[in-house]
Design a protein around this motif. Structure first.
Motif, short mmCIF file in Angstrom:
data_model
loop_
_atom_site.label_atom_id
_atom_site.label_comp_id
_atom_site.label_asym_id
_atom_site.label_seq_id
_atom_site.Cartn_x
_atom_site.Cartn_y
_atom_site.Cartn_z
N UNK A 1 -19.22 -22.95 -28.27
CA UNK A 1 -19.05 -21.79 -29.13
C UNK A 1 -20.04 -21.91 -30.28
N UNK A 2 -20.94 -20.96 -30.37
CA UNK A 2 -21.94 -20.92 -31.44
C UNK A 2 -21.47 -19.90 -32.47
N UNK B 1 -9.20 -20.03 -36.86
CA UNK B 1 -8.68 -19.12 -35.84
C UNK B 1 -9.78 -18.72 -34.85
N UNK B 2 -10.96 -18.43 -35.39
CA UNK B 2 -12.11 -18.07 -34.53
C UNK B 2 -12.48 -19.26 -33.64
N UNK B 3 -12.50 -20.45 -34.23
CA UNK B 3 -12.88 -21.64 -33.47
C UNK B 3 -11.91 -21.93 -32.33
N UNK B 4 -10.64 -21.58 -32.51
CA UNK B 4 -9.62 -21.87 -31.51
C UNK B 4 -9.40 -20.75 -30.51
N UNK C 1 -10.96 -16.08 -26.77
CA UNK C 1 -11.74 -14.85 -26.66
C UNK C 1 -12.15 -14.38 -28.06
N UNK C 2 -13.05 -15.12 -28.71
CA UNK C 2 -13.41 -14.79 -30.09
C UNK C 2 -14.22 -13.50 -30.17
N UNK C 3 -14.19 -12.84 -31.31
CA UNK C 3 -14.95 -11.60 -31.46
C UNK C 3 -16.45 -11.88 -31.56
N UNK C 4 -17.24 -10.87 -31.24
CA UNK C 4 -18.68 -10.98 -31.42
C UNK C 4 -19.03 -11.03 -32.90
N UNK C 5 -18.22 -10.35 -33.71
CA UNK C 5 -18.44 -10.30 -35.16
C UNK C 5 -17.10 -10.38 -35.87
#
Length: 274
Positions: A129-130, A229-232, A235-239
């Motif tokens: 995940x970048x 939350x994003x790191x975990x 299905x993270x958002x593009x933005x």
């Protein structure tokens, strides 16, 4: 399950705050800084879970060497947080060539080099995940930050394209877009152009007045939970916009842009020629 997180620009501000947040919950962190003494307190608290890495992200060869060392040390890089960067404050006309090039070298090319260095590791893993730390000023603009705005617009285009190239490899890409926060970004970390052209005095004064409003600046600690939350997220958002100024500013800017596109719709379609 513990993750391995590689964070650039971790000497202070968001980078150090987020590095400690990952360490507190048991993740392993490789944290870069130009001056490693800024990480001594974290080394003392978290020991071998923290790998301090001395790095200037504008040095491409050093970036690749450091990234390979991190991957060898921890065995993987699950998350990259490209955080290194700074703000150049001043009008476009007053920005020198050296200032403009230095801004792009760090904010854009530094991010590009670290991303390129991490990609072979994540391709081999078939996962990763970048997380690119952009700005809401990569989606809209403010005066007195023209070259900074440009550097973040470049990060946006780079990262959005990258996401389409690596999705099939199990690599996710997220752009984090904060508004201004009460870190050292607008203080010790910033660079100022000379303010020699009197015609821009009203622009400078209006910008300074807006910055004097404490409600303009978000609380850095409030970003920790969203970043984790994003790191975990599977299905993270593009933005992800961070802060109410960012949210309202981008919504208003995009509504205005779309309205103008629609106003000139017939001219645009006619320009196709058939």
């Amino acid at each position: 399950m513990a993750k391995t997180v590689f964070i650039t620009g971790a000497s202070r501000g968001f980078g150090k705050l987020w590095a400690e947040a990952f360490l507190k919950r048991g993740d392993k962190v490789a944290a870069t800084a130009r001056n490693l003494s800024t990480l001594d307190d974290l080394v003392e608290k978290y020991g071998d879970n923290l790998l301090p890495v001395q790095l200037d992200v504008t040095d491409r060869e050093a970036v690749f060497n450091a990234t390979n060392n991190v991957a060898a040390h921890f065995g993987s890089i699950d998350i990259l947080i490209n955080n290194a960067g700074y703000g150049l404050f001043g009008t476009l006309e007053e920005s020198t060539e050296a200032q403009a090039r230095a801004q792009m070298e760090t904010n854009f090319f530094g991010l590009l080099w670290v991303t390129q260095a991490v990609l072979p590791v994540m391709r081999a893993q078939k996962s990763g995940h970048i997380i690119q730390v952009s700005s809401f000023l990569g989606l809209t603009t403010l005066p007195m930050l023209s070259v900074y705005n440009a550097s973040k617009f470049a990060v946006e285009g780079l990262s959005e394209t990258l996401a389409t190239e690596v999705a099939h490899l199990g690599i996710k890409v997220t752009l984090i877009e904060p508004n201004g926060y009460a870190t050292e970004w607008a203080g010790a970390s910033a660079t100022q152009t000379a303010a020699g052209i009197e015609d821009y005095a009203p622009v400078r004064e209006a910008f300074a007045a807006a910055g004097d409003n404490p409600d303009t600046w978000g609380k850095p600690a409030a970003t920790v939970a969203p970043v984790l939350q994003i790191a975990d997220s599977p299905n993270p958002p593009a933005r992800l916009l961070l802060g109410k100024i960012a949210y309202h500013g981008v919504v208003q800017a995009y509504a205005k842009k779309l309205a103008e596109v629609e106003t000139w719709k017939e001219v645009s379609i006619a320009a196709h020629g058939h």
